[in-house]
Design a protein around this motif. Structure first.
Motif, PDB file in Angstrom:
ATOM      1  N   ASP A 116       0.840  -1.190   0.000  1.00 19.81           N
ATOM      2  CA  ASP A 116       0.000   0.000   0.000  1.00 19.81           C
ATOM      3  C   ASP A 116       0.883   1.251   0.000  1.00 19.81           C
ATOM      4  OD1 ASP A 116      -1.602   2.220   0.805  1.00 19.81           O
ATOM      5  OD2 ASP A 116      -3.041   0.849   1.723  1.00 19.81           O
ATOM      6  N   LEU A 117       0.834   2.018  -1.076  1.00 21.01           N
ATOM      7  CA  LEU A 117       1.638   3.240  -1.183  1.00 21.01           C
ATOM      8  C   LEU A 117       1.298   4.215  -0.061  1.00 21.01           C
ATOM      9  CD1 LEU A 117       3.699   4.950  -2.880  1.00 21.01           C
ATOM     10  CD2 LEU A 117       1.687   5.973  -3.943  1.00 21.01           C
ATOM     11  N   ASP A 118       0.016   4.345   0.274  1.00 20.04           N
ATOM     12  CA  ASP A 118      -0.386   5.279   1.323  1.00 20.04           C
ATOM     13  C   ASP A 118       0.252   4.920   2.662  1.00 20.04           C
ATOM     14  OD1 ASP A 118      -1.994   6.747  -0.422  1.00 20.04           O
ATOM     15  OD2 ASP A 118      -3.753   5.522   0.003  1.00 20.04           O
ATOM     16  N   GLU A 119       0.305   3.632   2.968  1.00 18.81           N
ATOM     17  CA  GLU A 119       0.898   3.193   4.233  1.00 18.81           C
ATOM     18  C   GLU A 119       2.403   3.477   4.266  1.00 18.81           C
ATOM     19  OE1 GLU A 119       1.523  -1.086   6.283  1.00 18.81           O
ATOM     20  OE2 GLU A 119      -0.536  -0.633   5.683  1.00 18.81           O
ATOM     21  N   GLU A 133       2.018  13.089  -5.002  1.00 14.08           N
ATOM     22  CA  GLU A 133       1.486  12.757  -6.315  1.00 14.08           C
ATOM     23  C   GLU A 133       0.846  11.371  -6.248  1.00 14.08           C
ATOM     24  OE1 GLU A 133       4.912  13.003  -8.833  1.00 14.08           O
ATOM     25  OE2 GLU A 133       5.146  15.164  -8.508  1.00 14.08           O
ATOM     26  N   PRO A 134       0.012  11.014  -7.212  1.00 14.42           N
ATOM     27  CA  PRO A 134      -0.668   9.715  -7.145  1.00 14.42           C
ATOM     28  C   PRO A 134       0.275   8.514  -6.978  1.00 14.42           C
ATOM     29  CG  PRO A 134      -1.670  11.064  -8.839  1.00 14.42           C
ATOM     30  CD  PRO A 134      -0.455  11.819  -8.344  1.00 14.42           C
ATOM     31  N   ASP A 135       1.438   8.538  -7.628  1.00 18.87           N
ATOM     32  CA  ASP A 135       2.357   7.402  -7.555  1.00 18.87           C
ATOM     33  C   ASP A 135       3.697   7.740  -6.905  1.00 18.87           C
ATOM     34  OD1 ASP A 135       0.746   5.361  -8.773  1.00 18.87           O
ATOM     35  OD2 ASP A 135       1.005   6.422 -10.674  1.00 18.87           O
ATOM     36  N   ARG A 136       3.780   8.909  -6.262  1.00 20.61           N
ATOM     37  CA  ARG A 136       5.046   9.309  -5.631  1.00 20.61           C
ATOM     38  C   ARG A 136       4.753  10.214  -4.458  1.00 20.61           C
ATOM     39  NH1 ARG A 136       9.846  12.933  -7.063  1.00 20.61           N
ATOM     40  NH2 ARG A 136       8.304  14.261  -8.034  1.00 20.61           N
ATOM     41  N   ARG A 137       5.376   9.899  -3.304  1.00 15.65           N
ATOM     42  CA  ARG A 137       5.193  10.705  -2.089  1.00 15.65           C
ATOM     43  C   ARG A 137       6.518  10.809  -1.358  1.00 15.65           C
ATOM     44  NH1 ARG A 137       0.039   8.396  -0.890  1.00 15.65           N
ATOM     45  NH2 ARG A 137      -1.156   8.651  -2.788  1.00 15.65           N
ATOM     46  N   GLY A 138       6.670  11.895  -0.619  1.00 14.97           N
ATOM     47  CA  GLY A 138       7.871  12.028   0.196  1.00 14.97           C
ATOM     48  C   GLY A 138       8.197  13.476   0.490  1.00 14.97           C
ATOM     49  N   GLU A 170       7.857   5.443  -4.421  1.00 14.38           N
ATOM     50  CA  GLU A 170       7.270   5.553  -5.756  1.00 14.38           C
ATOM     51  C   GLU A 170       6.644   4.225  -6.122  1.00 14.38           C
ATOM     52  OE1 GLU A 170      10.180   6.771  -8.630  1.00 14.38           O
ATOM     53  OE2 GLU A 170      10.440   8.744  -7.710  1.00 14.38           O
ATOM     54  N   ARG A 171       5.484   4.300  -6.759  1.00 14.65           N
ATOM     55  CA  ARG A 171       4.795   3.091  -7.218  1.00 14.65           C
ATOM     56  C   ARG A 171       4.878   3.025  -8.740  1.00 14.65           C
ATOM     57  NH1 ARG A 171      -0.865   3.041  -5.050  1.00 14.65           N
ATOM     58  NH2 ARG A 171      -0.965   4.944  -6.274  1.00 14.65           N
ATOM     59  N   ASP A 172       5.257   1.865  -9.251  1.00 12.70           N
ATOM     60  CA  ASP A 172       5.244   1.631 -10.685  1.00 12.70           C
ATOM     61  C   ASP A 172       3.795   1.350 -11.076  1.00 12.70           C
ATOM     62  OD1 ASP A 172       5.202   0.409 -13.230  1.00 12.70           O
ATOM     63  OD2 ASP A 172       7.236  -0.373 -12.953  1.00 12.70           O
ATOM     64  N   PRO A 173       3.160   2.219 -11.864  1.00 11.51           N
ATOM     65  CA  PRO A 173       1.746   2.019 -12.186  1.00 11.51           C
ATOM     66  C   PRO A 173       1.472   0.726 -12.951  1.00 11.51           C
ATOM     67  CG  PRO A 173       2.575   4.076 -13.148  1.00 11.51           C
ATOM     68  CD  PRO A 173       3.717   3.426 -12.435  1.00 11.51           C
TER      69      PRO A 173
END
Length: 157
Positions: free
Chosen positions: A34-37, A87-92, A112-115
């Protein structure tokens, strides 16, 4: 941003990193998580705290312009958040060094999440130089400590 001990504010978001500094780039795949977590662990200083770096002042969450001070083995580590990415696929976020920090420079912590695959990667990027006489004296040992801390940060997620 006044009081920062370096001029290249925000440079961890760009390539190449500034000349004249020691550079760190490290990544760790977290798998399909989970990217959010993962982002929450970064944005609430858990990456640092799980690595043994204690927050002694500052807000409970990384916000642009916030000053935060950490303590590690008796050393005060004052920083200022100079960038936040949401961003939807990148946080920090990135923080820069303030007077009294043992280094001068900037460090960025992101996920970062690879979509295409859903795989999440943790990323630490930094540029720095020794700022205090004792970190200059430590020389190569200081770089070894920085690499070890980067591994600890990535493992903490």
């Amino acid at each position: 941003m006044t009081d920062l001990t370096y001029a290249e504010v925000g440079a961890t978001a760009r390539e190449p990193l500034p000349d004249g500094y020691h550079h760190v780039r490290a990544t760790r795949s977290l798998g399909v998580v989970d990217l959010d977590e993962a982002a929450e662990a970064i944005m609430t200083w858990q990456m640092q705290e799980r690595s043994g770096v204690r927050r002694t002042s500052g807000p409970p969450r990384a916000t642009l312009g916030a000053d935060v001070t950490f303590r590690f083995y008796g050393q005060q580590i004052p920083c200022r958040v100079v960038d936040v990415v949401d961003e939807p696929d990148r946080r920090g976020f990135a923080y820069g060094t303030l007077p009294g920090h043992p280094e001068t420079g900037e460090e960025r912590f992101a996920v970062e999440r690879d979509p295409a695959t859903g795989e999440v990667t943790a990323i630490v990027t930094a540029f720095s130089n020794p700022a205090l006489w004792r970190t200059r004296l430590a020389g190569p040992v200081g770089r070894l400590l920085q690499r070890a801390m980067t591994r600890r940060y990535l493992k903490a997620l």
